[in-house]
Scaffold this active site. Structure first.
Site, mmCIF file in Angstrom:
data_model
loop_
_atom_site.group_PDB
_atom_site.id
_atom_site.type_symbol
_atom_site.label_atom_id
_atom_site.label_comp_id
_atom_site.label_asym_id
_atom_site.label_seq_id
_atom_site.Cartn_x
_atom_site.Cartn_y
_atom_site.Cartn_z
ATOM 1 N N ASN A 159 0.876 -1.181 0.000
ATOM 2 C CA ASN A 159 0.000 0.000 0.000
ATOM 3 C C ASN A 159 0.912 1.229 0.000
ATOM 4 O O ASN A 159 1.495 1.566 1.029
ATOM 5 C CB ASN A 159 -0.884 -0.044 1.260
ATOM 6 N N TRP A 160 1.030 1.855 -1.167
ATOM 7 C CA TRP A 160 1.977 2.969 -1.291
ATOM 8 C C TRP A 160 1.429 4.280 -0.712
ATOM 9 O O TRP A 160 2.147 5.281 -0.652
ATOM 10 C CB TRP A 160 2.355 3.168 -2.770
ATOM 11 N N LYS A 161 0.163 4.256 -0.350
ATOM 12 C CA LYS A 161 -0.483 5.459 0.226
ATOM 13 C C LYS A 161 -0.242 6.673 -0.675
ATOM 14 O O LYS A 161 -0.160 6.534 -1.892
ATOM 15 C CB LYS A 161 -0.008 5.677 1.664
ATOM 16 N N HIS A 169 -9.576 0.858 5.279
ATOM 17 C CA HIS A 169 -8.284 1.131 5.914
ATOM 18 C C HIS A 169 -8.488 2.107 7.069
ATOM 19 O O HIS A 169 -9.310 3.020 6.979
ATOM 20 C CB HIS A 169 -7.307 1.728 4.878
ATOM 21 N N GLU A 199 -6.900 4.574 8.032
ATOM 22 C CA GLU A 199 -6.738 6.000 7.690
ATOM 23 C C GLU A 199 -8.009 6.541 7.039
ATOM 24 O O GLU A 199 -8.366 7.703 7.222
ATOM 25 C CB GLU A 199 -5.502 6.179 6.790
ATOM 26 N N GLU A 243 -5.254 -5.186 10.733
ATOM 27 C CA GLU A 243 -4.243 -4.137 10.916
ATOM 28 C C GLU A 243 -4.523 -3.384 12.216
ATOM 29 O O GLU A 243 -5.349 -2.461 12.235
ATOM 30 C CB GLU A 243 -4.313 -3.136 9.761
ATOM 31 N N GLY A 268 2.304 2.275 10.697
ATOM 32 C CA GLY A 268 3.227 3.395 10.524
ATOM 33 C C GLY A 268 3.931 3.824 11.801
ATOM 34 O O GLY A 268 4.550 4.882 11.852
ATOM 35 N N SER A 319 3.446 -2.140 10.302
ATOM 36 C CA SER A 319 4.898 -2.116 10.495
ATOM 37 C C SER A 319 5.589 -3.435 10.155
ATOM 38 O O SER A 319 6.555 -3.826 10.819
ATOM 39 C CB SER A 319 5.246 -1.665 11.918
ATOM 40 N N GLY A 371 2.812 -1.220 4.288
ATOM 41 C CA GLY A 371 2.805 0.208 3.980
ATOM 42 C C GLY A 371 4.213 0.700 3.696
ATOM 43 O O GLY A 371 4.768 0.511 2.605
ATOM 44 N N GLY A 372 4.835 1.331 4.682
ATOM 45 C CA GLY A 372 6.147 1.965 4.527
ATOM 46 C C GLY A 372 7.181 1.092 3.829
ATOM 47 O O GLY A 372 7.882 1.551 2.917
HETATM 48 P P1 PGA Z 1 2.787 0.259 7.628
HETATM 49 O O1 PGA Z 1 1.315 0.454 7.012
HETATM 50 O O2 PGA Z 1 3.327 -1.016 7.077
HETATM 51 O O3 PGA Z 1 3.539 1.473 7.215
HETATM 52 O O4 PGA Z 1 2.592 0.179 9.119
HETATM 53 C C1 PGA Z 1 0.453 -0.624 6.828
HETATM 54 C C2 PGA Z 1 -0.842 -0.168 6.232
HETATM 55 O O5 PGA Z 1 -1.274 0.947 6.531
HETATM 56 O O6 PGA Z 1 -1.470 -0.889 5.430
#
Ligand code: PGA
Length: 253
Positions: free
Chosen positions: A9-11, A95, A97, A167, A173, A212, A233-234
């Site tokens: 997930n590149w956000k 998600h 967010e 998650e 993050g 993470s 994510g990251g």
């Molecule tokens: P993260 O994000 O790996 O940066 O914690 C995961 C996600 O939001 O899907």
């Protein structure tokens, strides 16, 4: 046997140049991993670009969000038919967010899930508790409530071709990963819960862990019996980290 799936997930990151470099870098190393499914979710404005330059049939495209509506006066929104035109096969929905920063409720998420299914794309439904909820021993209640609101809207059959991502919000993050035991415990609770509705769907559905995940912790998480992959994510923005996670999934299942 559930085939592992690793989704990046590149956000809201990258630009034309970095995204081209990232996909090429990932693909040059991913070509030799064949026993897992892999997906990337770029910012949707880059889906046409990735659709054009991605040479790897085993690296599928996902959207980070969708409208639940077909078309019309929804300024700023993107429909599932538009996503399909660029070979988008998966859609992340729910998600944390989107839930917290964009006020998406369980009801909205259930509607989006239904629209994704109807359009014959594959939803990746994200669920998870906040730190406060975990500390108040509400993890199971929150996660099952998030899942139940979708089951109520679409029925258990709709989970036949869908994916769940657990998650924990406190792990996203933050660099603070759930321990393999914490994650496995929630994953098996989710599977047992689904099994009460439909045993085959419960045993076939892939439940990803997200929060993470990195090259360094992927193996311990991905070797848990009910963890079938990761939503990353990251670390998915760094080709060699993403590949290490894919390799951990590939070797272990
Ligand atoms: P993260 O994000 O790996 O940066 O914690 C995961 C996600 O939001 O899907």
């Amino acid at each position: 046997m559930r085939k592992p799936l690793i989704a990046g997930n590149w956000k809201m990151n990258g630009n034309k140049e970095t995204i081209k470099a990232l996909i090429n870098d990932i693909n040059s190393k991913l070509m030799c991993i064949h026993d897992i499914d892999t997906v990337v979710a770029p910012p949707c404005i880059y889906l046409p670009l990735l659709n054009e330059i991605n040479q790897n049939n085993n690296l599928k495209l996902a959207a980070q969000n969708t409208s639940q509506y077909d078309k019309g006066a929804y300024t700023g929104e993107i429909s599932l038919n538009m996503l399909k035109e660029f070979n988008c096969e998966y859609v992340i929905v729910g998600h944390s967010e989107r839930r917290t920063l964009f006020a998406e409720t369980n009801q909205i998420i259930a509607e989006k899930f239904k629209a994704i299914q109807t359009a014959q794309l594959i939803p990746i439904l994200c669920v998870g508790e906040t730190l406060e909820q975990r500390e108040a021993n509400m993890t199971t209640e929150i996660v099952l409530e998030q899942i139940n609101s979708v089951i109520t809207c679409v029925g258990i059959e709709a989970f036949k071709n869908s994916i769940i991502a657990y998650e924990p919000v406190w792990a996203i993050g933050t660099g603070k990963t759930a321990t393999p035991e914490q994650a496995q415990s929630v994953h098996s609770t989710v599977r047992e819960h689904l099994a009460k509705e439909h045993a085959t769907i419960a045993s076939n559905i892939r439940i990803l862990y997200g929060g993470s995940i990195k090259g360094g912790n992927a193996k311990d998480l991905l070797t848990q019996p009910d963890i079938d992959g990761g939503l990353v994510g990251g670390a998915s923005l760094i080709a060699h980290e993403f590949i290490t996670i894919c390799q951990a999934a590939s070797r272990n299942k």
